[in-house]
Design a protein around this motif. Structure first.
Motif, PDB file in Angstrom:
ATOM      1  N   SER A   4       0.443  -0.912   0.283  1.00 26.26           N
ATOM      2  CA  SER A   4      -0.775   0.031   0.006  1.00 26.26           C
ATOM      3  C   SER A   4       0.932   1.594  -0.082  1.00 26.26           C
ATOM      4  CB  SER A   4      -1.291  -0.040   0.896  1.00 26.26           C
ATOM      5  OG  SER A   4      -1.597  -1.026   1.181  1.00 26.26           O
ATOM      6  N   GLY A   5       0.158   2.172  -0.719  1.00 26.05           N
ATOM      7  CA  GLY A   5       0.826   3.058  -0.871  1.00 26.05           C
ATOM      8  C   GLY A   5       0.935   4.711   0.390  1.00 26.05           C
ATOM      9  N   MET A   6       1.706   5.265   0.991  1.00 31.60           N
ATOM     10  CA  MET A   6       2.822   6.134   2.022  1.00 31.60           C
ATOM     11  C   MET A   6       2.587   7.710   1.521  1.00 31.60           C
ATOM     12  SD  MET A   6       1.888   6.069   5.400  1.00 31.60           S
ATOM     13  CE  MET A   6       1.367   4.112   5.658  1.00 31.60           C
ATOM     14  N   GLN A   7       2.340   8.565   2.096  1.00 34.43           N
ATOM     15  CA  GLN A   7       2.221   9.890   1.578  1.00 34.43           C
ATOM     16  C   GLN A   7       3.893  10.094   1.936  1.00 34.43           C
ATOM     17  OE1 GLN A   7       0.073  10.958   5.455  1.00 34.43           O
ATOM     18  NE2 GLN A   7       0.444  13.186   4.440  1.00 34.43           N
ATOM     19  N   ASP A   8       4.383  11.557   1.627  1.00 31.21           N
ATOM     20  CA  ASP A   8       6.145  11.894   1.987  1.00 31.21           C
ATOM     21  C   ASP A   8       6.564  11.763   3.330  1.00 31.21           C
ATOM     22  OD1 ASP A   8       6.500  14.860   2.995  1.00 31.21           O
ATOM     23  OD2 ASP A   8       4.923  14.486   0.565  1.00 31.21           O
ATOM     24  N   LYS A   9       7.051  11.881   3.182  1.00 30.88           N
ATOM     25  CA  LYS A   9       7.519  11.853   4.972  1.00 30.88           C
ATOM     26  C   LYS A   9       7.264  12.969   5.607  1.00 30.88           C
ATOM     27  CE  LYS A   9      11.519  13.631   6.668  1.00 30.88           C
ATOM     28  NZ  LYS A   9      12.537  13.159   6.167  1.00 30.88           N
ATOM     29  N   ASP A  10       7.805  14.514   5.112  1.00 29.66           N
ATOM     30  CA  ASP A  10       7.131  15.790   5.480  1.00 29.66           C
ATOM     31  C   ASP A  10       5.644  15.626   5.597  1.00 29.66           C
ATOM     32  OD1 ASP A  10      10.003  16.569   5.606  1.00 29.66           O
ATOM     33  OD2 ASP A  10       9.435  16.811   4.053  1.00 29.66           O
ATOM     34  N   ALA A  11       4.914  15.025   5.026  1.00 33.23           N
ATOM     35  CA  ALA A  11       3.726  15.156   4.809  1.00 33.23           C
ATOM     36  C   ALA A  11       3.013  14.323   5.690  1.00 33.23           C
ATOM     37  CB  ALA A  11       2.831  15.026   3.414  1.00 33.23           C
ATOM     38  N   PHE A  12       3.455  13.472   6.080  1.00 31.22           N
ATOM     39  CA  PHE A  12       3.294  11.915   7.239  1.00 31.22           C
ATOM     40  C   PHE A  12       3.392  12.946   8.373  1.00 31.22           C
ATOM     41  CE2 PHE A  12       4.956   9.332  10.455  1.00 31.22           C
ATOM     42  CZ  PHE A  12       3.330   8.303  10.237  1.00 31.22           C
ATOM     43  N   ASN A  13       4.545  13.304   8.639  1.00 22.96           N
ATOM     44  CA  ASN A  13       4.722  14.024   9.934  1.00 22.96           C
ATOM     45  C   ASN A  13       4.246  15.168  10.465  1.00 22.96           C
ATOM     46  OD1 ASN A  13       7.155  12.320  10.994  1.00 22.96           O
ATOM     47  ND2 ASN A  13       8.909  13.157   9.975  1.00 22.96           N
ATOM     48  N   ARG A  14       3.484  16.154   8.790  1.00 30.26           N
ATOM     49  CA  ARG A  14       2.936  17.306   9.376  1.00 30.26           C
ATOM     50  C   ARG A  14       1.879  16.411  10.735  1.00 30.26           C
ATOM     51  NH1 ARG A  14       4.877  19.171   4.896  1.00 30.26           N
ATOM     52  NH2 ARG A  14       3.832  18.992   3.779  1.00 30.26           N
ATOM     53  N   GLU A  15       1.017  15.532   9.228  1.00 30.07           N
ATOM     54  CA  GLU A  15       0.231  15.081   9.945  1.00 30.07           C
ATOM     55  C   GLU A  15      -0.222  14.771  11.631  1.00 30.07           C
ATOM     56  OE1 GLU A  15      -3.692  11.708   8.316  1.00 30.07           O
ATOM     57  OE2 GLU A  15      -1.524  12.451   7.179  1.00 30.07           O
ATOM     58  N   MET A  16       1.226  13.542  11.367  1.00 30.39           N
ATOM     59  CA  MET A  16       1.229  13.188  13.034  1.00 30.39           C
ATOM     60  C   MET A  16       1.328  14.308  13.909  1.00 30.39           C
ATOM     61  SD  MET A  16       4.464  10.159  14.710  1.00 30.39           S
ATOM     62  CE  MET A  16       5.288  11.494  13.896  1.00 30.39           C
ATOM     63  N   LEU A  17       2.042  15.707  13.452  1.00 34.66           N
ATOM     64  CA  LEU A  17       2.492  16.454  14.649  1.00 34.66           C
ATOM     65  C   LEU A  17       0.715  16.769  15.200  1.00 34.66           C
ATOM     66  CD1 LEU A  17       5.661  18.730  13.879  1.00 34.66           C
ATOM     67  CD2 LEU A  17       5.387  16.914  15.074  1.00 34.66           C
ATOM     68  N   GLU A  18      -0.148  17.266  14.395  1.00 36.81           N
ATOM     69  CA  GLU A  18      -1.592  17.289  13.936  1.00 36.81           C
ATOM     70  C   GLU A  18      -2.256  16.320  14.908  1.00 36.81           C
ATOM     71  OE1 GLU A  18      -3.274  17.543  10.205  1.00 36.81           O
ATOM     72  OE2 GLU A  18      -1.752  19.827   9.720  1.00 36.81           O
ATOM     73  N   PHE A  19      -2.138  15.573  15.053  1.00 39.13           N
ATOM     74  CA  PHE A  19      -2.436  14.330  15.581  1.00 39.13           C
ATOM     75  C   PHE A  19      -1.973  14.415  16.976  1.00 39.13           C
ATOM     76  CE2 PHE A  19      -1.947   9.938  17.511  1.00 39.13           C
ATOM     77  CZ  PHE A  19      -3.520   9.555  17.089  1.00 39.13           C
ATOM     78  N   LEU A  20      -0.985  14.677  17.103  1.00 38.67           N
ATOM     79  CA  LEU A  20      -0.423  14.154  18.603  1.00 38.67           C
ATOM     80  C   LEU A  20      -1.215  15.713  19.397  1.00 38.67           C
ATOM     81  CD1 LEU A  20       3.682  13.233  17.819  1.00 38.67           C
ATOM     82  CD2 LEU A  20       1.782  12.063  19.064  1.00 38.67           C
ATOM     83  N   GLN A  21      -0.940  17.160  18.946  1.00 36.36           N
ATOM     84  CA  GLN A  21      -1.842  18.678  19.441  1.00 36.36           C
ATOM     85  C   GLN A  21      -3.123  17.956  19.941  1.00 36.36           C
ATOM     86  OE1 GLN A  21       0.529  21.147  20.212  1.00 36.36           O
ATOM     87  NE2 GLN A  21      -1.353  22.908  20.010  1.00 36.36           N
ATOM     88  N   ALA A  22      -3.964  17.706  19.047  1.00 35.99           N
ATOM     89  CA  ALA A  22      -4.853  17.542  18.808  1.00 35.99           C
ATOM     90  C   ALA A  22      -5.188  16.372  19.880  1.00 35.99           C
ATOM     91  CB  ALA A  22      -5.900  17.213  18.003  1.00 35.99           C
ATOM     92  N   SER A  23      -4.331  15.291  20.469  1.00 32.84           N
ATOM     93  CA  SER A  23      -5.147  14.087  21.269  1.00 32.84           C
ATOM     94  C   SER A  23      -4.166  14.275  22.747  1.00 32.84           C
ATOM     95  CB  SER A  23      -3.991  13.231  20.935  1.00 32.84           C
ATOM     96  OG  SER A  23      -4.776  12.437  19.146  1.00 32.84           O
ATOM     97  N   THR A  24      -4.354  15.419  23.244  1.00 33.28           N
ATOM     98  CA  THR A  24      -4.517  15.270  24.902  1.00 33.28           C
ATOM     99  C   THR A  24      -4.345  15.025  26.068  1.00 33.28           C
ATOM    100  OG1 THR A  24      -6.053  17.104  25.384  1.00 33.28           O
ATOM    101  CG2 THR A  24      -4.336  18.420  24.407  1.00 33.28           C
ATOM    102  N   THR A  25      -5.176  14.226  25.770  1.00 36.87           N
ATOM    103  CA  THR A  25      -5.672  12.874  26.972  1.00 36.87           C
ATOM    104  C   THR A  25      -6.072  12.109  26.027  1.00 36.87           C
ATOM    105  OG1 THR A  25      -7.756  13.547  26.806  1.00 36.87           O
ATOM    106  CG2 THR A  25      -6.622  14.603  27.999  1.00 36.87           C
ATOM    107  N   PRO A  26      -5.987  10.383  26.707  1.00 37.51           N
ATOM    108  CA  PRO A  26      -6.690   9.568  25.838  1.00 37.51           C
ATOM    109  C   PRO A  26      -8.407   8.858  25.302  1.00 37.51           C
ATOM    110  CG  PRO A  26      -5.507   8.771  28.184  1.00 37.51           C
ATOM    111  CD  PRO A  26      -5.640  10.155  28.239  1.00 37.51           C
ATOM    112  N   PHE A  27      -8.650  10.557  26.184  1.00 42.49           N
ATOM    113  CA  PHE A  27      -9.987  11.366  25.803  1.00 42.49           C
ATOM    114  C   PHE A  27     -10.210  11.752  24.424  1.00 42.49           C
ATOM    115  CE2 PHE A  27     -10.598  10.446  30.206  1.00 42.49           C
ATOM    116  CZ  PHE A  27     -11.774  10.187  30.036  1.00 42.49           C
ATOM    117  N   HIS A  28      -9.775  12.292  23.918  1.00 42.58           N
ATOM    118  CA  HIS A  28      -9.094  13.190  22.700  1.00 42.58           C
ATOM    119  C   HIS A  28      -8.406  12.441  21.819  1.00 42.58           C
ATOM    120  CE1 HIS A  28     -10.045  16.472  25.844  1.00 42.58           C
ATOM    121  NE2 HIS A  28     -10.722  17.158  24.475  1.00 42.58           N
TER     122      HIS A  28
END
Length: 437
Positions: A4-28
């Motif tokens: 399966s394809g996967m987006q380039d590293k920089d785009a992947f990392n930007r998306e991961m940082l957005e996920f980490l920022q939004a996920s401040t607790t297990p609920f989030h």
């Protein structure tokens, strides 16, 4: 095998940082994963309902809003092909408010906190802290409601004691979690207790009918956002890398899986405190869901013995200032690939067979792989791997991205590693046949 394809590293990392920022607790974290699953066409299931699963369908289940199981009900025959399972956990060591947290001293309002998990406490001093979690309240008409909240701004701080008042601070500083960790929130007064502050917040944020705070599960978190850092952008710095990085990697892999294989992502709460709960890996959640999916005991046992679980949880990278804390032959490096974690006393569930299978998956994606073994004179941590493997009887490999400062309020990983592991996760979930040994 299918890739399966996967987006380039920089785009992947930007998306991961957005996920980490939004996920401040297990609920989030679960709310954010659910939002992304919804957008990808997954359907939410309630455990209290009867299920009618369709071949090729994509589904997810929440429990307590802090644990999640998402799965593809593939078109392949389940008992013959088994499940491709990826396990991680949603919780991280942190400071949680006590049920009656209000403290007044010398005109300051403070909050009493409990230390959740094996947190490094010293890094929490002098940080701009916010508050997030779940609150339950009563409305004017007597209804009981719950709501996730995230203040998203700094509202508290734990100031260090000046070195003039503790001349040994740089030599032998210890932290008492009862007396040293309560943060300062504001000046005390008639309207500074937690219930008043939270009701004020709820009314301003879409719950004007809230009249009484009933209960809450609230945690402090560092407001410094996640970032790519290093002279050549070599590192990811963030809170909660352990283990939201693995949750995100598993989620991205599942979203790229297609609909032929039976793919499962499980993200449990309570790993950092032993996993023994209704929503933890030592509880019944995953097994109960898998049994409902397959339908009968014999089919379940057949499927389990064709399955593989990847237990993904961060690994200890070799810190250049403390190289003596590692075995010389098993010291993982950042940006050198995912780490297979091995322990003779079953603190990790990896075996030579499952290590070989995971290594083959990495080679198929041109991703390097490393190994970690704890020094023989040191104690070893554990993961959901042995617990899940023991409960289900499923072959399991424990792996993870090498990390510095694990269990600090800000951790460090390589900017190459999560992207590489996500390639492996996508390939694993899409693999209709595992390598034969």
């Amino acid at each position: 095998m299918e890739k399966s394809g996967m987006q380039d590293k920089d785009a992947f990392n930007r998306e991961m940082l957005e996920f980490l920022q939004a996920s401040t607790t297990p609920f989030h974290a679960v709310a954010e994963m659910s939002r992304r699953l919804d957008a990808a066409g997954f359907s939410a299931l309630r455990e209290a309902d009867a299920w009618e699963l369709q071949a090729g369908g994509k589904y997810y289940v929440q429990r307590n809003q802090s644990s999640l199981v998402a799965f593809v009900y593939g078109t392949d025959e389940l008992p013959e092909k088994g499940w491709r399972m990826w396990g991680a956990h949603t919780d991280s060591p942190c400071l949680k408010l006590k049920p009656k947290p209000d403290i007044e001293k010398k005109g300051y309002r403070q909050w009493g906190v409990q230390v959740y998990g094996g947190a490094l406490l010293n890094p929490w001093f002098d940080r701009d802290l916010s508050l997030a979690g779940r609150v339950h309240y009563q409305t004017k008409d007597g209804a009981l409601k719950q709501r996730l909240i995230d203040l998203q701004r700094a509202v508290a701080v734990i100031p260090s004691l000046a070195i003039h008042l503790d001349r040994e601070a740089n030599n032998a500083r210890t932290v008492n979690p009862q007396t040293d960790m309560p943060p300062i929130v504001c000046f005390s007064g008639d309207n500074s207790d937690l219930e008043t502050l939270l009701l004020e917040y709820l009314k301003a944020e879409g719950a004007p009918d809230a009249v009484e705070l009933i209960d809450f599960e609230l945690s402090l978190y560092d407001t410094q956002p996640p970032a790519v850092i290093g002279w050549r952008n070599e590192f990811i710095a963030s809170a909660r890398l352990d283990n939201l990085l693995s949750c995100f990697v598993g989620l991205r892999g599942l979203l790229a899986a297609g609909n032929k294989t039976h793919a499962v992502l499980v993200c449990n709460d309570h790993e950092e405190v032993g996993s023994l709960s209704a929503i933890g890996a030592q509880g019944p959640m995953l097994k109960a869901i898998l049994q409902r999916v397959v339908g009968d005991h014999e089919s379940f046992e057949r499927a389990i013995h064709q399955s593989l679980m990847v237990s993904a949880d961060n690994a200890h990278g070799v810190h250049p200032n403390y190289v003596d804390r590692h075995d010389n032959n098993h010291g993982p490096l950042l940006n050198a690939g995912p780490v297979i974690k091995i322990n003779a006393n079953q603190r990790y569930a990896s075996t030579s067979e499952t290590n070989t299978l995971f290594t083959a998956l990495c080679k198929a994606c041109d991703v390097p792989v490393q190994q970690f073994v704890i020094r023989s004179d040191m104690g070893c941590g554990s993961t959901i791997g042995p617990i899940t493997s023991g409960a289900l009887g499923v072959r399991t490999v424990d792996i993870g991205v090498p990390t510095f400062a694990m269990h600090s309020c800000r951790e460090l990983a390589g900017s190459e590693d999560a992207h590489g592991l996500a390639k492996v996760a996508a390939h694993f979930f899409a693999s209709r046949e595992l390598p034969q040994i």
